[in-house]
Design a protein around this motif. Structure first.
Motif, PDB file in Angstrom:
ATOM      1  N   GLU B 198      -1.755   8.663 -24.743  1.00 59.73           N
ATOM      2  CA  GLU B 198      -2.357   9.402 -25.472  1.00 59.73           C
ATOM      3  C   GLU B 198      -2.682   7.833 -26.516  1.00 59.73           C
ATOM      4  OE1 GLU B 198       0.769  12.840 -26.998  1.00 59.73           O
ATOM      5  OE2 GLU B 198       1.831  10.818 -26.418  1.00 59.73           O
ATOM      6  N   LEU B 199      -2.151   6.550 -26.197  1.00 61.46           N
ATOM      7  CA  LEU B 199      -2.449   5.042 -27.080  1.00 61.46           C
ATOM      8  C   LEU B 199      -3.762   5.099 -26.391  1.00 61.46           C
ATOM      9  CD1 LEU B 199      -1.581   3.800 -28.211  1.00 61.46           C
ATOM     10  CD2 LEU B 199      -0.594   1.830 -27.396  1.00 61.46           C
ATOM     11  N   GLN B 200      -3.947   5.393 -25.021  1.00 62.97           N
ATOM     12  CA  GLN B 200      -5.105   4.263 -24.623  1.00 62.97           C
ATOM     13  C   GLN B 200      -6.233   5.672 -25.292  1.00 62.97           C
ATOM     14  OE1 GLN B 200      -5.941   2.352 -21.813  1.00 62.97           O
ATOM     15  NE2 GLN B 200      -8.067   2.828 -22.769  1.00 62.97           N
ATOM     16  N   ILE B 201      -6.078   6.447 -25.772  1.00 65.43           N
ATOM     17  CA  ILE B 201      -6.990   7.924 -26.909  1.00 65.43           C
ATOM     18  C   ILE B 201      -7.747   6.485 -27.918  1.00 65.43           C
ATOM     19  CG2 ILE B 201      -7.778   9.350 -27.922  1.00 65.43           C
ATOM     20  CD1 ILE B 201      -5.993  11.055 -25.761  1.00 65.43           C
ATOM     21  N   ASN B 204      -9.405   3.515 -27.041  1.00 63.04           N
ATOM     22  CA  ASN B 204     -11.025   3.485 -26.587  1.00 63.04           C
ATOM     23  C   ASN B 204     -11.579   3.878 -27.640  1.00 63.04           C
ATOM     24  OD1 ASN B 204     -10.384   3.308 -23.300  1.00 63.04           O
ATOM     25  ND2 ASN B 204     -10.492   5.523 -23.269  1.00 63.04           N
ATOM     26  N   TYR B 205     -11.331   4.636 -28.973  1.00 64.22           N
ATOM     27  CA  TYR B 205     -11.536   5.226 -30.305  1.00 64.22           C
ATOM     28  C   TYR B 205     -12.179   4.043 -31.188  1.00 64.22           C
ATOM     29  CZ  TYR B 205     -12.263   6.905 -35.037  1.00 64.22           C
ATOM     30  OH  TYR B 205     -13.026   7.825 -36.179  1.00 64.22           O
ATOM     31  N   ALA B 206     -11.330   3.040 -30.702  1.00 64.68           N
ATOM     32  CA  ALA B 206     -11.932   1.679 -31.965  1.00 64.68           C
ATOM     33  C   ALA B 206     -12.320   1.369 -30.978  1.00 64.68           C
ATOM     34  CB  ALA B 206      -9.961   0.502 -31.704  1.00 64.68           C
ATOM     35  N   GLU B 225      11.710   5.547 -22.410  1.00 59.42           N
ATOM     36  CA  GLU B 225      10.888   6.342 -20.777  1.00 59.42           C
ATOM     37  C   GLU B 225       9.707   5.287 -20.260  1.00 59.42           C
ATOM     38  OE1 GLU B 225      11.335  10.689 -22.755  1.00 59.42           O
ATOM     39  OE2 GLU B 225      10.523   9.894 -23.329  1.00 59.42           O
ATOM     40  N   GLU B 226       9.817   6.152 -19.001  1.00 57.04           N
ATOM     41  CA  GLU B 226       9.003   5.610 -18.124  1.00 57.04           C
ATOM     42  C   GLU B 226       7.302   5.549 -18.900  1.00 57.04           C
ATOM     43  OE1 GLU B 226       7.861   3.773 -15.045  1.00 57.04           O
ATOM     44  OE2 GLU B 226       9.877   3.141 -15.002  1.00 57.04           O
ATOM     45  N   GLU B 227       7.189   6.732 -19.428  1.00 56.66           N
ATOM     46  CA  GLU B 227       5.398   6.273 -19.711  1.00 56.66           C
ATOM     47  C   GLU B 227       5.129   6.159 -20.715  1.00 56.66           C
ATOM     48  OE1 GLU B 227       7.675   9.219 -18.789  1.00 56.66           O
ATOM     49  OE2 GLU B 227       7.455  11.149 -20.417  1.00 56.66           O
ATOM     50  N   ILE B 228       6.257   5.546 -21.707  1.00 58.97           N
ATOM     51  CA  ILE B 228       5.842   5.131 -23.195  1.00 58.97           C
ATOM     52  C   ILE B 228       5.643   3.630 -22.557  1.00 58.97           C
ATOM     53  CG2 ILE B 228       6.899   4.982 -25.312  1.00 58.97           C
ATOM     54  CD1 ILE B 228       6.559   7.926 -24.072  1.00 58.97           C
ATOM     55  N   TYR B 233      -1.432  -3.782 -25.199  1.00 62.76           N
ATOM     56  CA  TYR B 233      -1.884  -4.442 -24.105  1.00 62.76           C
ATOM     57  C   TYR B 233      -1.877  -3.834 -22.813  1.00 62.76           C
ATOM     58  CZ  TYR B 233      -2.459  -7.462 -28.223  1.00 62.76           C
ATOM     59  OH  TYR B 233      -2.825  -7.484 -29.703  1.00 62.76           O
ATOM     60  N   GLU B 234      -0.640  -2.978 -22.635  1.00 63.72           N
ATOM     61  CA  GLU B 234      -0.812  -2.240 -21.533  1.00 63.72           C
ATOM     62  C   GLU B 234      -2.205  -0.875 -21.405  1.00 63.72           C
ATOM     63  OE1 GLU B 234       2.918  -0.647 -20.357  1.00 63.72           O
ATOM     64  OE2 GLU B 234       3.375  -1.724 -21.399  1.00 63.72           O
ATOM     65  N   CYS B 235      -3.030  -0.504 -22.037  1.00 62.24           N
ATOM     66  CA  CYS B 235      -3.944  -0.158 -22.804  1.00 62.24           C
ATOM     67  C   CYS B 235      -4.725  -1.092 -22.052  1.00 62.24           C
ATOM     68  CB  CYS B 235      -3.838   0.384 -23.321  1.00 62.24           C
ATOM     69  SG  CYS B 235      -2.485   1.842 -24.347  1.00 62.24           S
TER      70      CYS B 235
END
Lengths: 405, 405
Positions: B198-201, B204-206, B225-228, B233-235
Motif C-alpha cells: 500500500e505504501l509503495q503505491i 510511486n505516485y510521489a 505484523e510482518e507485512e508492515i 525506505y523499505e519501499c
C-alpha cells in the motif's frame, strides 16, 4: 511538483560558524603537528558547575523511577524554573515580569531564529551592523529581507544600524522607521555594552513608532559596570515594546546542555493582539519543551551554591578577556569590548580583510578567531576573539599572536 | 508599526492537547475527590530504561569534568548516535540510508512542524483526515492552508485524504495532485498500519508527480505484523521522494527527554536542489542541537541491554492496548487500531459527538481520552484511547467505561 523555498537560495555561502569549522578541519588534516587554540566560536570550555551536575543526577534518577518520571513538560516550561527566573532575574531588579510571561526553551539561537514567525513578512527589520548572523539569515529564509546586493553585501529590505568606532559601537536611531528591531547587548560580536540611558532612547522610540524590539541579553552575566542594564525591562515602558531573549549557554556554560528563555510581557500588544498569545500558540504547536533534567539543571543555576560557582566561571572567562584586551593593546592593536562581555573586537592590522586575518592567524599562530565580516559588511576589517578558552591557552594565544608580527 | 502574522489568527481555538489540559484542569478543581485516569494525550508512563539512565549518568559526569565536557554539538548531531541509527534502523532493514543523511533533533513534533519551512508557501499539502494536528496547524501559520471554512471545518487549500472504516483508515490517492504529502504510519490517531504494498503505491505516485512525502514513523516500534514496513525506505524509490521523521518518545519513553531525528536522502532533489542541503542550512541556522547527555541517552537505546529493556516496555503498552481493544469490543464498541500501534480508535456510542463523549467519559468514568474531531472533521464521532497508561489503570478504565453504560 513540489517547489522549494527559494529564499534559502538567496543566502550567500554557509552559516558563519559552519564555514569556520570546515576551514579549520581542512587545516587540521594537513597540519597534524599543530596544536590549535580556538578563540573563535563562542563556545565555553569550563565544565558544568558541581551544583548543577548534582541537580541533574538527581533528576536523572527521578526519570528512572516510576514515581519520579516526567513525560511531556508543561507548554511554557516547568513552574519551578519560571518562578525562580521571575524572582531572581526580574523582580530582584525591579522589573515587573511574571512567571507566566516566561517561555522556557532550548536556547537563544532557536528563539532568536523562531521569534520572527509571529510577525508578518511585510515588516521591515533593523539590525546592528555587524550583527549575530542568525537574526538576518532567519529573516532571509522567511522572505523578509529582500534581495542580496553583492556590491554592498547588504539586503535590500533590511535597515542597517552601523556600529562603528565613532559611535562606540552603539547604534543611533535610523532615519527610516523599522518595524522589528534586533538589539543585542552586551553585544556579540563587538563586546560593547549599552547604558540604561542609551537603551531608554530605543524603548521610547519603539513605543512611539509601534515597533517591537527583540532584545538579546545572552551575555548579561558578564556585565561589570554599574550603569549597564541587565534587562531591557529596567527601562521604563519596555513592557509595551520589547521581547527579551535569554540563554544559559554563556552564564552557566550550557552550550551543550541547551536551555534558554523568552520573555513576552502580556502588555505587549500590536494590532489589538497580545504577542504573548501568538508565541504561546507557536510554542505549543511546534515545540515540546526542554528536557525535564535540563530544566532542573537550570533551576540549580539559581541556588546559592550554583550562583557562587557560576560567578567564579564568569570571572575566569573575564580574566581571559582581560588578558587578550591588554595583551593586544600592548602589541599596538586597536581593541574594544572585554569589559562587560567575553568578546574582544579588534581592528585587523595592515589593512588585512577579516578573512585574510583569519587565515593569517590560523597559519602563523595556529589560533582560530572569527572574521568580523562574517557578522556583516560593517564587520569587515575587524576580528572577534573570545575569553572562553582556558587561561593557559589564552595566554599562549596572545604570545603566539605577538610572535607572528 | 509592526504587523503580526495574521495567519495565526486564522487558527480556530487552541492546540488540541492544550485544550484538553485546560478542560481537565477545570474538572479536577471542582472534583477534588475524583481520581482521573488519563488515556488521552499520547504521553508514556513507564520510567526511562535502566540502561539509558546509566548512560545518562555517565554523560552527566563527563559534563562535570574538564576533559569530558561537551559544548556545542556538531550541526547534524553526534556521529556516535547517527552511526548507530544508520546501522540499526536502516542498514539492518536493507534501507540505504547513511549517517550523514540523518539529522538529530529534539523530537518529531519540532521536526514535523519545522520541515515545511524548506518548501515554498505556494505548495499544496495533503493530509489524512483525521490527522495529527501539528501538520495542518504549522502550515496554517506559514500561510499555506488558505481559509478556514467553518461549515466543513476544512482549510480551502488543503487536500484531505479521508481515512474511514470503509478504506480501513488507509487513504486512497487523491484526485487533485498535492505537492507535499504528510503520511503517518502506524497512524496517530487511528492506530491503523499501512502494508508495504500500500505504501509503495504512494511512493510511486510521489515519484511520478514530483511530490514529496513527509513520512512520520514515530510509532514504528509498535509494529507486530510482518507485512508492515518499519521505514518508508523499505519501499523502492523512496530515496527520491520521501523524508522520514522518527522519535524516541514512544519507543524509549523520551517524551520528557526530547530526542528525534529526520532523514533526508541526498538523492532527494527538487527544482535542481538537494533538500538535504536546505534542511542542513535550516538546522545550522536556527538550531543548536539536542543536549549531549540526551544524545548519549539515545545511543544507549540501541545497546543490547537497552533494546531488551525497551522491548519489554513496548510489550507492556501493547498489552494495555489489547486490554482496551478487547474490553471495548466486548461492551459492543466499534474499535480498531491497537495491533501495530498503541492507539485505539473507537466509534462513539449513541451518536455522540467526539467532545460530547469526552465530557461523558470525564464525568461518568473519570477517564480522559482524546476527541476524534480534534484531529479533523473526519474524526468526528470517533475517540482515541492510548495504551500508555499503567496496566492497573487501563484495566480499571475499561471497567469504569463498562459501568458507565
Amino acid at each position: 511538483m513540489v517547489k522549494i523555498n527559494d529564499n534559502f537560495l538567496k543566502l550567500p555561502g554557509n552559516y558563519l560558524f559552519s564555514e569556520i569549522a570546515k576551514k579549520v578541519s581542512i587545516f587540521e588534516k594537513s597540519h597534524k603537528e599543530s596544536r590549535l587554540i580556538r578563540l573563535g566560536i563562542g563556545d565555553v570550555t569550563l565544565p558544568i558547575a558541581p551544583a548543577v551536575i548534582e541537580a541533574v543526577h538527581k533528576a536523572v534518577d527521578e526519570m528512572g523511577r516510576k514515581e519520579g518520571f516526567h513525560g511531556y513538560a508543561p507548554d511554557l516550561g516547568y513552574e519551578f524554573l519560571r518562578n525562580v527566573i521571575a524572582e531572581k532575574d526580574y523582580k530582584a531588579r525591579n522589573c515587573q515580569i511574571n512567571a507566566d510571561e516566561i517561555f522556557i526553551s532550548d536556547g537563544a539561537k532557536s528563539n532568536s531564529g523562531n521569534i520572527q514567525e509571529i510577525f508578518s513578512i511585510e515588516n521591515k527589520i533593523a539590525v546592528c551592523d555587524p550583527v549575530y548572523p542568525v537574526y538576518v539569515d532567519t529573516n532571509v529564509m522567511a522572505g523578509r529581507a529582500g534581495i542580496y546586493q553583492k556590491e554592498t553585501e547588504r539586503w535590500s529590505d533590511v535597515i542597517y544600524l552601523p556600529c562603528r568606532e565613532d559611535n562606540h559601537f552603539i547604534p543611533e536611531l535610523p532615519k527610516e522607521a523599522p518595524d522589528l528591531i534586533y538589539l543585542c547587548f552586551p553585544n556579540n560580536p563587538t563586546g560593547s555594552a549599552i547604558t540604561k540611558n542609551e537603551l531608554q532612547i530605543w524603548v521610547n522610540y519603539a513605543n512611539k513608532t509601534g515597533a517591537v524590539i527583540i532584545y538579546d541579553a545572552a551575555y548579561e552575566a558578564y556585565i561589570t559596570e554599574e550603569e549597564i542594564p541587565h534587562s531591557i525591562y529596567e527601562c521604563e515602558g519596555a513592557q509595551t515594546c520589547a521581547i527579551e531573549l535569554k540563554s544559559f549557554s554563556k552564564n552557566a556554560g550550557f552550550t551543550g546542555m541547551r536551555l534558554g528563555y523568552t520573555v513576552i510581557p502580556k502588555e505587549l500588544v500590536r494590532g489589538g493582539v497580545a504577542l504573548h498569545s501568538l508565541w504561546a500558540r507557536r510554542h505549543g504547536t511546534k515545540y515540546n519543551g526542554a528536557p525535564y533534567i535540563i530544566q532542573r539543571a537550570g533551576e540549580a543555576v539559581y541556588t546559592e551554591k550554583g550562583e557562587e560557582q557560576i560567578k567564579k566561571q564568569i570571572a575566569y572567562y573575564m580574566r581571559n578577556a582581560n588578558v587578550i584586551l591588554e595583551g593586544l593593546k600592548n602589541i599596538g592593536f586597536k581593541v574594544s569590548g572585554g569589559v562587560n562581555a567575553p568578546y574582544i573586537w579588534l581592528k585587523t592590522p595592515d589593512q588585512m580583510t577579516s578573512w585574510q586575518f583569519f587565515d593569517f592567524l590560523l597559519e602563523k599562530a595556529n589560533v582560530v578567531g572569527t572574521p568580523g565580516s562574517g557578522f556583516g559588511p560593517g564587520g569587515e576589517g575587524y576580528f572577534r576573539l573570545t575569553g572562553f578558552g582556558t587561561y593557559e591557552n589564552t595566554v599562549e594565544a596572545v604570545e603566539r599572536i605577538k610572535r607572528s608580527f
